[in-house]
Motif scaffolding. Structure first.
Motif, short mmCIF file in Angstrom:
data_model
loop_
_atom_site.label_atom_id
_atom_site.label_comp_id
_atom_site.label_asym_id
_atom_site.label_seq_id
_atom_site.Cartn_x
_atom_site.Cartn_y
_atom_site.Cartn_z
N GLU A 284 0.86 -1.18 0.00
CA GLU A 284 0.00 0.00 0.00
C GLU A 284 0.90 1.24 0.00
O GLU A 284 1.72 1.42 0.89
N VAL A 285 0.75 2.08 -0.99
CA VAL A 285 1.54 3.31 -0.99
C VAL A 285 0.62 4.52 -0.96
O VAL A 285 1.00 5.64 -1.27
N GLY A 286 -0.61 4.29 -0.57
CA GLY A 286 -1.59 5.36 -0.45
C GLY A 286 -2.88 4.67 -0.07
O GLY A 286 -2.96 3.43 -0.15
N THR A 287 -3.86 5.46 0.34
CA THR A 287 -5.14 4.85 0.71
C THR A 287 -5.75 4.20 -0.52
O THR A 287 -6.01 4.88 -1.50
N GLY A 288 -5.93 2.85 -0.47
CA GLY A 288 -6.48 2.12 -1.60
C GLY A 288 -5.62 2.23 -2.85
O GLY A 288 -6.11 2.27 -3.96
N ASN A 289 -4.31 2.34 -2.65
CA ASN A 289 -3.40 2.48 -3.78
C ASN A 289 -2.29 1.44 -3.67
O ASN A 289 -1.20 1.73 -3.21
N PRO A 290 -2.59 0.18 -4.09
CA PRO A 290 -1.56 -0.84 -3.97
C PRO A 290 -0.67 -0.89 -5.22
O PRO A 290 -1.14 -0.66 -6.33
N ASN B 148 9.58 3.75 -11.25
CA ASN B 148 9.33 5.19 -11.46
C ASN B 148 8.07 5.64 -10.76
O ASN B 148 8.03 6.70 -10.16
N ARG B 149 7.04 4.77 -10.85
CA ARG B 149 5.77 5.13 -10.21
C ARG B 149 5.99 5.28 -8.70
O ARG B 149 5.50 6.22 -8.08
N LEU B 150 6.75 4.32 -8.13
CA LEU B 150 7.02 4.40 -6.69
C LEU B 150 7.80 5.67 -6.36
O LEU B 150 7.55 6.33 -5.36
N GLU B 151 8.77 5.95 -7.24
CA GLU B 151 9.60 7.13 -6.98
C GLU B 151 8.73 8.40 -6.99
O GLU B 151 8.84 9.24 -6.10
N THR B 152 7.85 8.49 -8.00
CA THR B 152 6.96 9.65 -8.08
C THR B 152 6.07 9.72 -6.84
O THR B 152 5.90 10.76 -6.22
N THR B 153 5.51 8.52 -6.51
CA THR B 153 4.64 8.47 -5.34
C THR B 153 5.38 8.94 -4.10
O THR B 153 4.86 9.69 -3.28
N LYS B 154 6.63 8.47 -3.99
CA LYS B 154 7.41 8.83 -2.80
C LYS B 154 7.61 10.34 -2.73
O LYS B 154 7.41 10.95 -1.67
#
Lengths: 299, 528
Positions: A165-171, A237-243
């Motif tokens: 989970e990297v956000g609410t309801g964002n796996p 990349n998606r994780l990096e952006t999310t971070k």
């Protein structure tokens, strides 16, 4: 109104007490650096303070998840890039083995190198990170491929995606399913590349009579690996952006939280100083009002 | 008429000395609580016919010493006193609820709940034994925090109940003392004597009584006595019922409740009744504060204060809904299969072996029951795990007080949910799914988990804030009224000093007069 000494006293006392209370509150605010410690001091801010802390604890966890996810993906990416190099080398050896007339010694050398490459491939398929096998789907305690035989050791379902989970309801899926990259197969089947290695090695050992050209197959596998690597890269990349987003959000909430609950020390200090001078003045005036009665003038 | 002049002067000496005594009494009592200043009234004494024509003054005499007191101001003070006490006590009691619900530092409120989710998220991401132990501990902390909230609320309710008892006893004993004092004052005044000091004392007692409840003080004129004086009788009532009537009292009684008013209440709560059997009503005062906070459900017409029962119900419902959602995946009382998500009881635990049946282990139960002891129907038979109604009903008796981890989980971390398919170690999606209810806005009346806790903080916070404000306002009004009363009845030293000077000089002048008169008589006597 008729003023008695008791009225003067009690009024003075009330005013002094009020002033002390205000000073005390300011002192506490300065000492604890917090504007309040009881919900009643500011109910709305207290409820907000709780919400900010809850959000922060979630975001901290999400950030940790993105970081861990990125580590996991990096481990997979590194494994696959080494795997790709091995495939490249195997492809070259395949070309060598089929292209020119070779003597036994050369063939044996190629076979030995292919054996090594196969061994390395197996160990890459069983790459582990933090004690977990990264290509084994949910069964992270199981090796994907049998070390000795090179067969798949477990069945993996394509749905075995490990999600963080990297956000609410964002796996975000942070694993790569081994059979997707190394070729479909159930327990006992051999991954495509291992099968090719075995074929080449066997042929080379049998005087090179039946050496087949696997270059096209290897190319296909490489393509597959490449697309898996691209996919990993995209998720990374998606994780990096999310971070980055999460860290921005964290900073925002930290600042809201601080505005909501932290004492502005300078402001509080200035108020305290002025409060204390008010208190001093009240004491001075009080002592002047209370002392004299007519008694003082009867000598 | 021999020595007439000496006689007049000596009356002056006597009158001024008596007046000085009154001044003296005022000064020494200038700081005495409840003291009303006394004023000496000196009048010219009846004149005598002079030798010759007209009347000749016979000097002055002290005719009365009056107590300066206004019943109206007293009544105002007593009324305000009872409201002020009510709000100052209520602030204190509500602050205790606030400390129980939010902790002594609000910046740590809800930590146990947040920590539960944080530990679970770590476990869901990496289901290792280390994280399992951490999560088990977080579960334990979660349970403990609700257990202690419930115990503390019960303890508060019990303390309030005991306080109620002691206050009722105190009211009864005050009533006795007031009745006795009425008799003493009446007896003195009937005989035409001065009961000023006793009246001050009685006013103090009534003021004390007015802290407990809203009282009404009445002096009734019941005709004439044989000696021609007015027959004045005093009565004091609470909520329209007479507590003290002249020399008689009607007492208050405590009746232990047979049936609980709220299911959340502790045993042995008292109701107040008049010994005559009438019901007792109170509108303000410390009794009102106790009753409101002890019995406040927040929704009854009689008592809309959110008191102990309200908050107890809140934490019970929260705990019940929370653990049901985690254990069973049932949201609220919605037992439709489509709305159910996976719960702790629906999967395998980490110690499950291939081929095992679903263990149906609950993470939370009550009173440290094992899941097998917990998951039974009313007859004690194991429930049908496919029957969602039956699973929902398991939680009917779960409260914040009896909430616990299940015996299985206490004994081994191997009984913590691990997966829906044996062998899938890292099925993080399913693991996360167990706490998906955290964000469910329809889970509670107030919204999601976070909304509930923040509503507690703001509700109790504004309640305390509100009562503190009222307390402050009423304290200011009370002080103003007390000042008004003091302005009328209190002793002013400057004033007394002036009086003192006045009577001192009067005394000196009279003494001088004696001197002069003595001279006159001396001359007369020696001349003969």
């Amino acid at each position: 109104m008729r003023l008695t000494n008791n009225i003067l006293m009690s009024n003075l006392l009330t005013n002094l007490t009020k002033s002390e209370e205000r000073s005390n509150k300011l002192q506490t605010q300065i000492q604890t650096t917090k504007l309040f410690s009881k919900p009643s001091e500011d109910p709305a801010a207290a409820a907000k303070a709780y919400r900010y802390r809850t959000q922060l604890s979630k975001i901290e966890q999400y950030i940790k998840n993105t970081e861990d996810g990125m580590e996991q993906l990096t481990a997979q990416e590194e494994a696959l890039s080494s795997y790709n190099e091995l495939l490249q080398r195997a492809r070259e050896l395949n070309v060598q083995a089929t292209g020119v007339t070779l003597n036994d010694e050369n063939r044996n050398a190629i076979a030995t190198e292919l054996e090594q490459i196969k061994g390395q491939m197996v160990s890459l398929m069983n790459t582990s990170y933090n004690g977990k096998y990264v290509f084994s789907g949910f069964q992270t305690d199981q090796k994907l491929v049998n070390d000795k035989t090179g067969h798949y050791a477990i069945d993996i379902d394509a749905s075995e995606q490990i999600k963080y989970e990297v956000g609410t309801g964002n796996p975000v899926t942070i694993n790569t399913i081994g059979t997707d990259v190394f070729g479909e197969g159930k327990t006992g089947d051999k991954p495509e590349a291992i099968q090719i290695m075995d074929n080449l090695i066997t042929a080379l050992k049998n005087d090179g009579a039946n050496i087949q050209n696997h270059i096209a197959d290897i190319d296909k596998i490489q393509e597959n690996v490449l697309s898996a690597t691209t996919d990993i890269g995209a998720r990374y990349n998606r994780l990096e952006t999310t971070k980055t987003q999460l860290e921005g959000e964290e900073a925002n909430i930290e600042s809201y939280k601080s505005i909501n609950e932290d004492t502005d020390i300078v402001e509080a200090y200035v108020k305290l100083v002025s409060e204390q001078s008010v208190y001093q003045a009240a004491l001075n005036v009080g002592s002047k009002i209370i002392q004299p009665t007519l008694l003082d003038f009867l000598r | 008429m021999a020595f007439f002049g000496l006689d007049v002067a000596s009356r002056g000496l006597l009158a001024s000395r008596n007046a000085l005594n009154v001044v003296n009494q005022n000064i020494t009592n200038s700081t005495t609580k409840g003291y009303s200043r006394k004023v000496a009234t000196i009048r010219a004494s009846n004149p005598a016919p002079a030798s010759g024509a007209g009347m000749l003054g016979t000097g002055s005499e002290l005719v009365s010493v009056d107590r300066i007191r206004d019943d109206y101001l007293d009544t105002k003070v007593w009324g305000e006193q009872s409201v002020t006490t009510e709000w100052s006590n209520k602030s204190e009691y509500l602050q205790q609820i606030s400390d129980i619900m939010c902790g002594t530092d609000v910046l740590n409120a809800g930590d146990a709940v947040n920590e539960f989710f944080t530990a679970y998220s770590k476990y869901a991401k990496d289901p290792s034994d280390t994280n399992r132990v951490v999560f088990q501990q977080a579960g334990e902390d979660f349970v403990n925090s609700f257990n202690s909230m419930a115990t503390d609320l019960e303890e508060l309710q019990n303390t309030l109940n005991i306080e109620l008892k002691s206050q009722v006893n105190e009211i009864n004993s005050l009533a006795d003392r007031l009745a006795r004092m009425n008799k003493e004052i009446y007896d003195l005044e009937v005989r035409g004597q001065d009961a000023n000091t006793l009246r001050d004392e009685r006013a103090l007692l009534i003021e004390e009584l007015s802290q407990f409840a809203d009282i009404k003080y009445e002096e009734r004129n019941c005709g004439k006595l044989q000696n021609g004086k007015d027959d004045i009788r005093v009565s004091i009532s609470i909520g329209g019922m007479t507590l003290v009537n002249h020399f008689d009292t009607a007492k208050l009684e405590l009746v232990e409740r047979g049936v609980k008013a709220n299911p959340e209440d502790i045993d042995g709560l008292y109701d107040i009744k008049w010994e005559t059997g009438n019901s007792f009503n109170v509108k303000s005062g410390s009794l009102k504060a106790i009753l409101d906070v002890r019995d406040g459900t927040g929704n009854s017409i009689d008592n809309f204060t959110k008191g102990v029962p309200y908050y107890m119900k809140q934490i019970n419902e929260f705990a019940r809904t929370f653990v049901k959602a985690f254990n069973e995946g049932i949201k609220g009382n919605d037992t439709t299969a489509a709305n159910k998500s996976m719960g702790h009881a629906d999967g395998y635990v980490s110690s499950s072996k291939p081929g095992d049946a679903l263990p149906h282990i609950r993470f939370f139960t009550m009173d440290k029951m094992s899941s097998a002891e917990f998951a039974v129907d009313v007859d004690g038979n194991p429930i049908d795990e496919t029957d969602l109604e039956a699973r929902n009903a398991l939680y009917d008796n779960v409260t914040a007080k009896n909430l616990s981890l299940s015996k299985d989980v206490i004994e081994s971390i191997g009984n913590i949910f691990s997966t829906k398919n044996i062998g899938d170690l890292d099925d993080t999606g399913t693991l996360y799914g167990l706490v998906s209810f955290r964000e469910d806005k329809s889970l509670f009346e107030q919204g999601n988990v976070e909304d509930v806790i923040s509503s507690w903080i703001s509700t109790i916070g504004s309640q305390v804030q509100n009562s503190e404000k009222l307390q402050e306002n009423h304290e200011a009004t009370l002080q103003q009224l007390q000042n008004n009363r003091d302005a009328y009845s209190g002793v002013s030293l400057s004033e007394e000093m002036t009086e003192m000077l006045k009577y001192q000089q009067l005394y000196q002048s009279c003494a001088k007069m004696i001197n002069v008169m003595s001279g006159i008589y001396d001359t007369l006597i020696n001349a003969i």
